[in-house]
Design an enzyme around this catalytic site. Sequence first.
Site, short mmCIF file in Angstrom:
data_model
loop_
_atom_site.label_atom_id
_atom_site.label_comp_id
_atom_site.label_asym_id
_atom_site.label_seq_id
_atom_site.Cartn_x
_atom_site.Cartn_y
_atom_site.Cartn_z
N GLY A 16 4.14 10.18 12.62
CA GLY A 16 3.31 10.22 11.41
C GLY A 16 2.91 8.83 10.97
O GLY A 16 1.74 8.57 10.65
N ASP A 73 8.89 -0.60 6.68
CA ASP A 73 10.00 0.22 6.24
C ASP A 73 9.58 0.77 4.90
O ASP A 73 9.05 0.05 4.05
CB ASP A 73 11.30 -0.57 6.11
CG ASP A 73 12.48 0.39 6.04
OD1 ASP A 73 12.68 1.15 7.01
OD2 ASP A 73 13.19 0.42 5.02
N SER A 74 9.77 2.06 4.73
CA SER A 74 9.21 2.67 3.54
C SER A 74 10.10 3.79 3.07
O SER A 74 11.01 4.23 3.77
CB SER A 74 7.82 3.22 3.86
OG SER A 74 7.90 4.11 4.95
N GLY A 160 6.54 13.82 5.31
CA GLY A 160 7.66 13.43 4.45
C GLY A 160 7.58 14.04 3.07
O GLY A 160 7.44 15.25 2.90
N ASP A 162 5.26 13.71 0.79
CA ASP A 162 3.90 13.76 0.23
C ASP A 162 3.65 14.95 -0.70
O ASP A 162 3.03 14.78 -1.76
CB ASP A 162 2.85 13.78 1.34
CG ASP A 162 2.56 12.38 1.88
OD1 ASP A 162 2.89 11.40 1.20
OD2 ASP A 162 1.99 12.29 2.98
N ARG A 195 1.40 2.19 1.42
CA ARG A 195 1.14 1.57 2.72
C ARG A 195 -0.21 0.85 2.72
O ARG A 195 -0.35 -0.25 3.23
CB ARG A 195 1.20 2.65 3.81
CG ARG A 195 1.35 2.11 5.20
CD ARG A 195 1.87 3.17 6.17
NE ARG A 195 3.22 3.55 5.83
CZ ARG A 195 3.57 4.74 5.35
NH1 ARG A 195 2.67 5.68 5.14
NH2 ARG A 195 4.82 4.98 5.06
P1 IMP Z 1 11.45 4.73 7.61
O1 IMP Z 1 10.51 3.75 6.98
O2 IMP Z 1 11.13 5.00 9.04
O3 IMP Z 1 12.87 4.38 7.35
O4 IMP Z 1 11.21 6.16 6.94
C1 IMP Z 1 10.78 6.31 5.65
C2 IMP Z 1 10.80 7.76 5.22
O5 IMP Z 1 10.29 7.76 3.88
C3 IMP Z 1 9.91 8.67 6.02
O6 IMP Z 1 10.58 9.38 7.01
C4 IMP Z 1 9.37 9.64 4.96
O7 IMP Z 1 10.25 10.68 4.77
C5 IMP Z 1 9.38 8.79 3.70
N1 IMP Z 1 8.02 8.24 3.51
C6 IMP Z 1 7.59 6.97 3.73
N2 IMP Z 1 6.27 6.85 3.48
C7 IMP Z 1 5.86 8.08 3.13
C8 IMP Z 1 4.58 8.60 2.77
O8 IMP Z 1 3.53 7.93 2.77
N3 IMP Z 1 4.57 9.91 2.46
C9 IMP Z 1 5.66 10.69 2.46
N4 IMP Z 1 6.86 10.27 2.81
C10 IMP Z 1 6.97 8.95 3.13
#
Ligand code: IMP
Length: 208
Positions: A16, A73-74, A160, A162, A195
């Site tokens: 994604g 990282d988010s 995720g 959203d 992002r």
């Molecule tokens: P990581 O950055 O790979 O550790 O994962 C971050 C997690 O945060 C993702 O698996 C999503 O579940 C959630 N996440 C991060 N950005 C978004 C977004 O734009 N929409 C929805 N969920 C997000």
Amino acid sequence: MRRLSGRIVVATHNAGKLKEMRALLAPYGVEAVSAGELGLPEPEETGTTFAANAAIKAHAAAGASGLPAFADDSGICVAALGGDPGIYSARWGGPDKDFDFAMRRIEELLQAQGATAPETRRAWFVSALCVAWPDGHAVEVEGRVDGTLVHPPRGPSGFGYDPMFRPDGHERTFGEMTPEEKHGLPPLGLGLSHRARAFAALAEKVLG
Ligand code: IMP
């Protein structure tokens, strides 16, 4: 300031996010290959902040590939939960990465606090971005979008969390928006998602 061009590694194994990153990088003529496609190992995310984890991933991918690497990282932070799930947002989906389950968990914790009024359901998404070069040079930025968690979750788009997140100033959740709307890309061009906002800051520093 060093500029980014040519081929770069996007240090993610999340399909994604890769799709979103490619769309964001495409206008700059940067060719993105993923760490997954190159078979690079996934480093352990041992940082305690989004920025630290983005840096760990970018440096690991740059070192392993010999190419500049771009990592994000988010996650989502819920005010009433002390900022959880935060850097553990992916883990709250469990081994099956089930975000319907993760959204239910958040909802149960909010309900347990009686948090039904919108002002008690504040949340924000964060995106930390890091570009690292094989020689160790790095550039870091962060973007954030604030909003309210809705129940039940709405919309089939995105990924995720959203469907649960309604950004301030909008009636629809990210799950109900097209990618163009979610990110505020041209022709709307408002830079809405965490992002896209982080990306705009990064573009100013190393792209274009
Ligand atoms: P990581 O950055 O790979 O550790 O994962 C971050 C997690 O945060 C993702 O698996 C999503 O579940 C959630 N996440 C991060 N950005 C978004 C977004 O734009 N929409 C929805 N969920 C997000």
